[in-house]
Enzyme design. Structure first.
Site, PDB file in Angstrom:
ATOM      1  N   GLY A 145      34.162  44.989  23.842  1.00 57.06           N
ATOM      2  CA  GLY A 145      32.957  44.381  24.470  1.00 57.06           C
ATOM      3  C   GLY A 145      33.122  43.016  25.131  1.00 57.06           C
ATOM      4  O   GLY A 145      32.101  42.323  25.635  1.00 57.06           O
ATOM      5  N   GLY A 173      35.433  41.827  27.517  1.00 55.76           N
ATOM      6  CA  GLY A 173      35.918  42.009  28.988  1.00 55.76           C
ATOM      7  C   GLY A 173      34.976  41.594  29.901  1.00 55.76           C
ATOM      8  O   GLY A 173      33.882  41.748  29.922  1.00 55.76           O
ATOM      9  N   CYS A 225      33.207  44.535  31.454  1.00 59.47           N
ATOM     10  CA  CYS A 225      32.797  45.489  30.548  1.00 59.47           C
ATOM     11  C   CYS A 225      31.240  45.781  30.274  1.00 59.47           C
ATOM     12  O   CYS A 225      30.594  44.601  30.297  1.00 59.47           O
ATOM     13  CB  CYS A 225      33.562  44.896  29.396  1.00 59.47           C
ATOM     14  SG  CYS A 225      32.949  45.662  27.566  1.00 59.47           S
TER      15      CYS A 225
HETATM   16  P1  5GP Z   1      39.052  40.297  30.926  1.00 63.86           P
HETATM   17  O1  5GP Z   1      40.364  39.566  30.886  1.00 63.86           O
HETATM   18  O2  5GP Z   1      38.615  40.909  32.330  1.00 63.86           O
HETATM   19  O3  5GP Z   1      37.938  39.697  30.169  1.00 63.86           O
HETATM   20  O4  5GP Z   1      39.197  41.611  29.888  1.00 63.86           O
HETATM   21  C1  5GP Z   1      40.133  42.492  30.110  1.00 63.86           C
HETATM   22  C2  5GP Z   1      40.060  43.727  29.311  1.00 63.86           C
HETATM   23  O5  5GP Z   1      38.812  44.361  29.241  1.00 63.86           O
HETATM   24  C3  5GP Z   1      40.681  44.922  29.257  1.00 63.86           C
HETATM   25  O6  5GP Z   1      42.403  44.516  28.811  1.00 63.86           O
HETATM   26  C4  5GP Z   1      40.320  46.119  28.401  1.00 63.86           C
HETATM   27  O7  5GP Z   1      40.591  45.909  26.958  1.00 63.86           O
HETATM   28  C5  5GP Z   1      38.967  45.673  28.949  1.00 63.86           C
HETATM   29  N1  5GP Z   1      38.168  46.595  29.697  1.00 63.86           N
HETATM   30  C6  5GP Z   1      38.547  47.043  30.748  1.00 63.86           C
HETATM   31  N2  5GP Z   1      37.896  47.844  31.424  1.00 63.86           N
HETATM   32  C7  5GP Z   1      36.858  48.162  30.711  1.00 63.86           C
HETATM   33  C8  5GP Z   1      35.832  48.811  30.689  1.00 63.86           C
HETATM   34  O8  5GP Z   1      35.499  49.579  31.791  1.00 63.86           O
HETATM   35  N3  5GP Z   1      34.624  48.563  29.982  1.00 63.86           N
HETATM   36  C9  5GP Z   1      35.087  48.059  28.540  1.00 63.86           C
HETATM   37  N4  5GP Z   1      34.146  47.875  27.553  1.00 63.86           N
HETATM   38  N5  5GP Z   1      36.242  47.320  28.722  1.00 63.86           N
HETATM   39  C10 5GP Z   1      37.056  47.304  29.592  1.00 63.86           C
END
Ligand code: 5GP
Length: 369
Positions: free
Chosen positions: A187, A189, A192
């Site tokens: 949650g 990301g 996300c």
């Molecule tokens: P960020 O660095 O962009 O904050 O987070 C990346 C992480 O978000 C990814 O490694 C993965 O764990 C998570 N993530 C990727 N795609 C999705 C998605 O569609 N839904 C959710 N809940 N998390 C995602």
């Protein structure tokens, strides 16, 4: 009875690392960024514990090549074919890029095919010596995930296996009987929607503390995944005792990610020769792996029993990934000099974390050029 835990769970923006006297170094250049990781199931790898997210946008070959080239770790996403990965392995080896820290991602959906893919990779392309596997599921609590982890470990007993995602310490010991690294974060990301759609999630700072505590007690490692906004957040995760940090959004606007640069034209209020001046802005597409966009692209559409838990975003184009990586390594090295850590490995030993109400001074942020 439903319980409410009254302890406040903290996120990166709730804390700072307090500068202090210690064995402070005179120059960032003297900081040792590499660390040797001795994994629970026997393998050893060396590098700076930063991963790109195993997403279709940032888990591509170009991003992986850049991270590996700088002594970091890298994943590649699960939608590449055996031949695509094999060709990458060949070309990267020709460029003298060390592949010891490269993790190949597999999903849970069609595990027979995924295991076959790894076996083919070994047979056809010599993917044998430094085998690293990332088993990916947005929710690793499902019983199937554990069964699949057992199967992959039995098939590849000498591999480094990273699994996730989870967001509580209670499952860590069970996973570490078979896995080496646990990916923590649900949650957080930037692409996300899980918290919005399901109300589920755990803030990263408290999550890292509780998972690292359990994992380290049995020789396991953790990777903080999601929610990194600035290089400072990476420093915080490392100080909190996360062994690895995984990054998606912070790399998403760079030249190395998958997809073209998207050009958009906007009318401004400025008028020249009787015409409104048109301004051009550049973007890259970044989408969650559970987004409608990803489901349409990779799964033939959204199943009717699911809701989309990912966003589709256009991120302003920022240019070179090298520059972003340079900012990250510079930030980490500087963090070490502020708290008297001679190496990344020592960050967590030297850090004092303070809880704050106001993390950053944003007064002139809108005037940034
Ligand atoms: P960020 O660095 O962009 O904050 O987070 C990346 C992480 O978000 C990814 O490694 C993965 O764990 C998570 N993530 C990727 N795609 C999705 C998605 O569609 N839904 C959710 N809940 N998390 C995602």
């Amino acid at each position: 009875m439903t319980q409410i835990l009254s302890e406040v769970y903290l996120d990166y923006s709730d804390i700072l690392i307090r500068p202090k006297m210690g064995v402070n170094l005179n120059s960032r250049r003297d900081v040792n960024l590499a660390r040797t990781f001795k994994f629970k199931h026997g393998q050893v790898r060396t590098g700076l514990g930063i991963f790109n997210a195993n997403m279709a946008t940032v888990g591509n070959f170009d991003v992986a090549r850049k991270l590996l080239g700088r002594g970091m770790f890298a994943t590649i996403h699960k939608h590449y074919t055996v031949d695509e990965i094999g060709n990458f392995i060949k070309s990267a080896s020709d460029e003298n890029i060390l592949l010891d820290n490269l993790f190949i991602t597999i999903g849970l959906r069609n595990i027979d095919a995924e295991i076959q893919k790894l076996s083919d990779l070994a047979a056809k392309y010599g993917w044998v010596k430094s085998r690293n596997i990332c088993i990916e599921a947005p929710n690793f609590y499902i019983p199937n995930a554990l069964d699949i982890l057992h199967r992959v470990r039995n098939k590849f007993p000498d591999a480094v296996i990273m699994v996730g995602n989870i967001a509580s310490a209670d499952i860590c010991l069970k996973l570490l009987d078979w896995a080496d690294i646990i990916k923590c974060g649900i949650g957080s990301g930037s692409a996300c929607l899980t918290r919005k759609q399901t109300g589920c999630g755990t803030p990263m700072v408290s999550l890292i503390l509780e998972c690292a505590d359990v994992a380290h007690s049995v020789g396991g490692h953790i990777c903080a995944d999601g929610g990194i906004v600035d290089a400072g957040d990476i420093c915080k995760a490392l100080c909190l005792n996360s062994d690895f940090v995984m990054i998606g959004g912070m790399f998403a606007g760079t030249d190395a990610t998958a997809g073209n640069i998207i050009e958009k034209h906007y009318e401004t209020n400025e008028i020249v020769d009787g015409k409104r001046v048109i301004q051009t802005k550049y973007f890259k597409r970044y989408y969650g792996m559970s987004s409608k966009y990803a489901n349409n692209k990779f799964a033939g559409g959204m199943s009717d029993y699911k809701t989309s838990e990912g966003r589709e975003l256009l991120i302003p184009y920022v240019g070179s990934l090298d520059k972003v990586l340079q900012d990250i390594t510079g930030g980490i090295a500087s963090c070490c000099t502020y708290i008297g850590a001679t190496s990344v490995k020592h960050l967590s030993k030297c850090a004092t974390i303070i809880r704050v109400h106001n993390q950053l001074n944003r007064v002139f942020e809108k005037y940034s050029v």
